[in-house]
Design a protein around this motif. Structure first.
Motif, PDB file in Angstrom:
ATOM      1  N   ASP A 683      -3.773  69.619 130.920  1.00 58.90           N
ATOM      2  CA  ASP A 683      -3.191  69.138 129.665  1.00 58.90           C
ATOM      3  C   ASP A 683      -1.686  68.899 129.791  1.00 58.90           C
ATOM      4  N   ARG A 684      -1.184  68.780 131.037  1.00 58.88           N
ATOM      5  CA  ARG A 684       0.237  68.521 131.262  1.00 58.88           C
ATOM      6  C   ARG A 684       0.420  67.094 131.761  1.00 58.88           C
ATOM      7  N   VAL A 685       1.557  66.480 131.388  1.00 58.79           N
ATOM      8  CA  VAL A 685       1.787  65.056 131.631  1.00 58.79           C
ATOM      9  C   VAL A 685       3.029  64.872 132.490  1.00 58.79           C
ATOM     10  N   PHE A 686       2.926  63.954 133.473  1.00 57.70           N
ATOM     11  CA  PHE A 686       4.039  63.651 134.367  1.00 57.70           C
ATOM     12  C   PHE A 686       4.276  62.142 134.397  1.00 57.70           C
ATOM     13  N   PHE A 687       5.564  61.765 134.348  1.00 58.85           N
ATOM     14  CA  PHE A 687       5.964  60.367 134.438  1.00 58.85           C
ATOM     15  C   PHE A 687       6.695  60.147 135.761  1.00 58.85           C
ATOM     16  N   GLN A 688       6.447  59.008 136.382  1.00 58.52           N
ATOM     17  CA  GLN A 688       7.140  58.676 137.617  1.00 58.52           C
ATOM     18  C   GLN A 688       8.510  58.099 137.290  1.00 58.52           C
ATOM     19  N   GLN A 689       9.536  58.713 137.868  1.00 60.03           N
ATOM     20  CA  GLN A 689      10.908  58.246 137.716  1.00 60.03           C
ATOM     21  C   GLN A 689      11.480  58.078 139.119  1.00 60.03           C
ATOM     22  N   GLY A 690      11.417  56.852 139.654  1.00 61.75           N
ATOM     23  CA  GLY A 690      11.793  56.633 141.045  1.00 61.75           C
ATOM     24  C   GLY A 690      10.780  57.313 141.955  1.00 61.75           C
ATOM     25  N   ARG A 691      11.254  58.156 142.888  1.00 60.35           N
ATOM     26  CA  ARG A 691      10.352  58.896 143.780  1.00 60.35           C
ATOM     27  C   ARG A 691       9.850  60.184 143.142  1.00 60.35           C
ATOM     28  N   TRP A 693       8.229  62.710 140.255  1.00 65.93           N
ATOM     29  CA  TRP A 693       7.316  62.841 139.124  1.00 65.93           C
ATOM     30  C   TRP A 693       7.858  63.949 138.224  1.00 65.93           C
ATOM     31  N   VAL A 694       8.077  63.626 136.947  1.00 68.28           N
ATOM     32  CA  VAL A 694       8.795  64.509 136.038  1.00 68.28           C
ATOM     33  C   VAL A 694       7.889  64.908 134.880  1.00 68.28           C
ATOM     34  N   GLU A 695       7.804  66.216 134.606  1.00 64.22           N
ATOM     35  CA  GLU A 695       7.005  66.660 133.465  1.00 64.22           C
ATOM     36  C   GLU A 695       7.662  66.191 132.170  1.00 64.22           C
ATOM     37  N   ASN A 696       6.830  65.862 131.187  1.00 65.59           N
ATOM     38  CA  ASN A 696       7.322  65.175 129.992  1.00 65.59           C
ATOM     39  C   ASN A 696       8.271  66.004 129.136  1.00 65.59           C
ATOM     40  N   THR A 697       8.293  67.324 129.281  1.00 64.85           N
ATOM     41  CA  THR A 697       9.175  68.151 128.454  1.00 64.85           C
ATOM     42  C   THR A 697      10.546  68.375 129.094  1.00 64.85           C
ATOM     43  N   TYR A 698      10.777  67.798 130.249  1.00 64.97           N
ATOM     44  CA  TYR A 698      12.055  67.967 130.959  1.00 64.97           C
ATOM     45  C   TYR A 698      13.061  66.914 130.510  1.00 64.97           C
ATOM     46  N   ASN A 699      14.359  67.306 130.482  1.00 63.46           N
ATOM     47  CA  ASN A 699      15.411  66.301 130.353  1.00 63.46           C
ATOM     48  C   ASN A 699      16.565  66.662 131.278  1.00 63.46           C
ATOM     49  N   PRO A 722      -1.673  80.194 140.602  1.00 61.87           N
ATOM     50  CA  PRO A 722      -2.477  79.141 141.241  1.00 61.87           C
ATOM     51  C   PRO A 722      -2.701  77.917 140.357  1.00 61.87           C
ATOM     52  N   SER A 723      -2.580  78.073 139.027  1.00 58.94           N
ATOM     53  CA  SER A 723      -2.791  76.925 138.144  1.00 58.94           C
ATOM     54  C   SER A 723      -1.730  75.848 138.354  1.00 58.94           C
ATOM     55  N   LEU A 724      -0.591  76.213 138.982  1.00 62.26           N
ATOM     56  CA  LEU A 724       0.450  75.223 139.260  1.00 62.26           C
ATOM     57  C   LEU A 724       0.034  74.251 140.360  1.00 62.26           C
ATOM     58  N   GLY A 725      -1.058  74.564 141.065  1.00 61.69           N
ATOM     59  CA  GLY A 725      -1.523  73.676 142.127  1.00 61.69           C
ATOM     60  C   GLY A 725      -1.789  72.273 141.624  1.00 61.69           C
ATOM     61  N   LYS A 726      -2.372  72.155 140.423  1.00 56.68           N
ATOM     62  CA  LYS A 726      -2.632  70.828 139.862  1.00 56.68           C
ATOM     63  C   LYS A 726      -1.332  70.064 139.647  1.00 56.68           C
ATOM     64  N   CYS A 727      -0.310  70.771 139.161  1.00 58.67           N
ATOM     65  CA  CYS A 727       0.977  70.114 138.918  1.00 58.67           C
ATOM     66  C   CYS A 727       1.640  69.713 140.235  1.00 58.67           C
ATOM     67  N   MET A 728       1.579  70.592 141.234  1.00 57.01           N
ATOM     68  CA  MET A 728       2.192  70.285 142.526  1.00 57.01           C
ATOM     69  C   MET A 728       1.491  69.130 143.225  1.00 57.01           C
ATOM     70  N   SER A 729       0.197  68.954 142.959  1.00 55.62           N
ATOM     71  CA  SER A 729      -0.556  67.892 143.631  1.00 55.62           C
ATOM     72  C   SER A 729      -0.239  66.516 143.075  1.00 55.62           C
ATOM     73  N   VAL A 730       0.511  66.449 141.976  1.00 56.89           N
ATOM     74  CA  VAL A 730       0.849  65.158 141.369  1.00 56.89           C
ATOM     75  C   VAL A 730       1.667  64.301 142.327  1.00 56.89           C
ATOM     76  N   GLY A 731       2.590  64.929 143.089  1.00 53.75           N
ATOM     77  CA  GLY A 731       3.416  64.167 144.017  1.00 53.75           C
ATOM     78  C   GLY A 731       4.224  65.087 144.903  1.00 53.75           C
ATOM     79  N   GLU A 732       4.770  64.525 145.983  1.00 51.17           N
ATOM     80  CA  GLU A 732       5.553  65.323 146.926  1.00 51.17           C
ATOM     81  C   GLU A 732       6.841  65.818 146.283  1.00 51.17           C
ATOM     82  N   GLU A 733       7.457  64.973 145.440  1.00 51.19           N
ATOM     83  CA  GLU A 733       8.665  65.362 144.720  1.00 51.19           C
ATOM     84  C   GLU A 733       8.320  65.427 143.238  1.00 51.19           C
TER      85      GLU A 733
END
Length: 753
Positions: A683-691, A693-699, A722-733
């Motif tokens: 249920d977490r969302v990430f947007f690509q900003q250049g290289r 991937w940024v979680e939507n609640t970050y500024n 371990p639940s952070l594995g899904k978030c880490m798998s979104v991208g290398e950065e």
């Protein structure tokens, strides 16, 4: 040649297929130079994960290896066949991998095992011998997952660190040859009240460097309890219902990179109308829900309500040629599919409307034959008088005890009689009985979409657009087939203790044979709710009751907030487009788009403008961008852009569709634009900003802890949660929010925590 079956024992046991020939083959393996994998894996972006991985080389690799880069195995096809009996699911996977180098090499096949599943069969044939395999427990699997991630510098497998693993060595794979691998597992599906979900981990193919030629999934469900609703929240699927106890679901795509798990839900109920309620309640927030209702697949003739229908078809000069020919065939199809108890009339129009009969007539053979003769003689000429065509047709429908429809088709703008859009809508509103549903077909791009969309919306119908190159006959006959068997009309819902709000769509459609309705909303209530659906069948009231504890949920239901947000965003955009700019609605669209990661043609600037999502001035920048790019487009009433805007918005609001798996929209030329700059991790969302991937609640003003990618610090963080594995798998950065703290994983940062 028929491949033998290797039965897979309990986790940790080894399947032994020892023989002198096999030992000789193993002894003759080339030096590890050709097998080894650090650089090979660095190039292996095209390997599939979770649904079967074939890695170049022997895994895990021996120490002190000579590293040689090898291209990854390409995937020729990926076929999945699922058989579900009640709640017991058997999943069979058939894949073909291609060796892209000019010599034989070794590979290691890895299959991350879904939670609660048991591997039953593994089929592979090498040198006339079955290949052995081994089931690893979670600890062994985790070590392999992490080792691959460290060496490949690719976080994709981190999503599966909490799963077991099946492993098999594959040698030799011929030069430029193919290797077919089949694996099968079983699992007992969990039922939540009367609803059963099934998920296949297809999303791992998103990392493929080449699109897969052929991806197919077929699911066959059989149950002693009648099956009611069947749907996929992730993919556009075909559903066939041979009988009340069987459902066949199919998904297929060519030249594709699947990027989301494949999920289906089906409900089991003995009731005439099956009701389902799925809920999801984030901590500290109101809940989200999805409500479904569906009639049985098999309906007796006596259960089908007699209906009244008036076909209002445009025969103006612009309909000449192929369009009028298709219109004739569409009308003939509809006439031939009238039910015995139906009543009907046909009104064709250009400058003036011409009804076939002076009033509704029963659907006798003689009356249908007369209408078919008229349909075959249709010619195209004259101007377009939409106002008179509809105001003269509406009074024919007078019996509110019967489902009543107008099927209205036009390919042009109003050119004769009343031509002002608002006046036409007012005239039709005055003439049309409230119980009549108006279904509209707009043919081509020379139609006024504001007029057609508002007309359908005002009268509880839908608009279908037939774009250039599409088949009018197919569109009309497809819709008519859906509405030809009314089951329950004038639906109302008593939500009991749910205390719902923001329900989309707001107007309930009727229920027809083979159809279902899907509502999404929010709720404040708790405890047990009694939800009652009431409707009319043959003029009589009928009610159906569902009792459910609102706290009953399951992890797979985390898609519901996104589905709800998709519906609400498209509703708000339609309101802005048809009623004019409203700052409050625009602000809400932008807020929801960022929160839930939903991008439309009007909000594509969120992922196209650099730094937009991370800016601490996001709201102001986004509002300015909306006014600059979206507002002018929304004012277009006709043409390709206007028609495709209507198609996009209607799809996002549909009461019968639930798929959230594909983000995209049709541009003004009718081409599909896919959105790839948004990814979801649960249920977490990430947007690509250049290289990055940024979680939507970050500024960008937030203090950030930096961790070096693939360092010990990253794996320490993963071990803690371990639940952070899904978030880490979104991208290398990636920038992840961890308990309110921004953590950036990238090229620079600390090596240990």
């Amino acid at each position: 040649m028929r491949m033998p079956q290797c039965k897979i024992p309990r986790p940790g046991a080894i399947i032994s297929q020892d023989s002198p020939e096999r030992r000789a083959t193993i002894m003759k393996r080339p030096l590890l130079t050709g097998m080894l994998i650090f650089m090979a894996l660095a190039f292996a972006a095209s390997m599939a994960r979770a649904d079967g991985i074939l890695v170049p080389g022997h895994w895990p690799p021996p120490r002190d290896v000579i590293v040689e880069p090898l291209p990854a195995f390409a995937i020729k096809y990926h076929h999945v066949k699922v058989d579900i009996e009640g709640q017991l699911a058997k999943t069979h996977i058939d894949q073909v991998f291609i060796n892209q180098v000019n010599r034989e090499i070794e590979g290691t096949y890895l299959f991350p095992i879904p939670e609660g599943a048991a591997i039953k069969d593994f089929k592979m044939w090498m040198n006339n011998e079955p290949i052995p395999g081994k089931v690893l427990d979670k600890d062994e699997a985790r070590r392999i997952y992490e080792a691959i991630v460290r060496q490949r510098k690719d976080p994709g497998l981190l999503e599966y660190v909490d799963r077991g693993l099946f492993r098999a060595s594959v040698f030799p794979i011929p030069a430029n040859g193919e290797q077919r691998i089949e694996i099968e597992y079983t699992e007992m599906l969990t039922k939540n009240n009367n609803t059963v979900p099934y998920t296949y981990p297809l999303n791992t193919e998103r990392f493929s460097s080449k699109p897969i030629n052929d991806v197919t999934i077929s699911v066959n469900i059989h149950s002693k309890i009648p099956i009611k609703t069947v749907y996929s929240p992730t993919h556009t699927v075909s559903v066939r219902r041979p009988d009340n106890n069987t459902a066949a679901i199919s998904y297929e795509e060519a030249n594709t990179r699947p990027n989301i798990d494949f999920s289906i839900y089906y409900s089991l109920s003995e009731d005439d109308i099956g009701l389902s309620l799925l809920t999801w309640k984030p901590k500290g927030e109101d809940g989200y829900f999805m409500f479904l209702a569906a009639p049985p697949a098999e309906v007796q003739e006596k259960e089908v309500a007699a209906k009244d229908v008036v076909f209002v078809f445009d025969r103006t000069g612009s309909m000449s040629g192929e369009k009028i020919e298709q219109a004739r065939e569409a009308l003939k199809f509809s006439l031939r599919n009238l039910n015995a108890k139906d009543r009907f009339n046909v009104v064709t129009f250009n400058e003036t409307p011409e009804p076939l009969f002076d009033k509704l007539q029963p659907a006798t053979k003689a009356n249908i034959d007369k209408a078919l003769e008229m349909a075959g003689a249709l010619t195209a000429m004259g101007g377009t008088n939409i106002d008179e065509a509809l105001t003269k047709s509406a009074p024919m429908l007078t019996d509110k005890s019967r489902p009543s429809f107008i099927l209205f088709m036009t390919d042009g703008l109003p050119t004769v009689g009343v031509t002002d859009v608002d006046q036409i809508l007012a005239d039709v509103q005055k003439a049309m009985p409230k119980f009549v549903r108006v279904f509209v077909f707009g043919v081509g791009y020379d139609v006024n979409t504001f007029l057609l969309d508002k007309m359908a919306g005002n009268h509880n119908g839908v608009t279908e657009y037939v774009r250039p190159g599409e088949d009018l006959e197919v569109k009309v006959s497809g819709l008519y087939r859906k509405i030809s068997y009314p089951i329950l009309a004038n639906l109302e819902i008593d939500w009991g203790a749910m205390r719902p709000y923001d329900i989309f769509p707001g107007k309930l459609p009727d229920l027809f044979k083979g159809s279902q309705i899907i509502l999404a909303g929010r709720f404040k209530g708790s405890g047990t709710a009694k939800v009652k659906l009431t409707g009319e069948a043959e003029g009589k009231k009928e009610s159906f009751l569902l009792t459910q504890n609102l706290s009953d949920t399951m992890p797979l239901n985390d898609f519901i907030p996104t589905l709800w947000a998709q519906r609400k965003i498209n509703f708000l955009l339609a309101e802005i487009r048809l009623k004019g700019h409203n700052k409050e609605l625009v602000d809400e669209v932008i807020r929801l788009s960022k929160q839930f990661g939903i991008i439309t043609e009007y909000t594509s600037f969120l992922v196209e403008e650099p730094g937009m999502m991370m800016s601490d001035r996001f709201e102001r920048k986004a509002t300015e961008a909306f006014a600059r790019s979206a507002a002018p487009k929304m004012k277009r009433e006709s043409g390709g852009s206007a028609v495709n805007q209507s198609v996009n918005l209607a799809s996002g609001q549909s009461a019968t569709k639930a798929s959230i798996g594909v983000q995209g929209y049709y541009d003004e030329n009718g081409s599909m634009v896919s959105i790839s700059q948004v990814r979801q991790a649960g249920d977490r969302v990430f947007f690509q900003q250049g290289r990055m991937w940024v979680e939507n609640t970050y500024n960008e003003k937030m203090k950030t802890i930096k961790i070096k990618a693939f360092s010990e610090a990253q794996f320490q963080l993963l071990a803690r949660d371990p639940s952070l594995g899904k978030c880490m798998s979104v991208g290398e950065e990636v920038i992840i929010m961890v308990n309110g703290q921004a953590v950036q994983i990238g090229a620079e940062g600390q090596d240990t925590l």
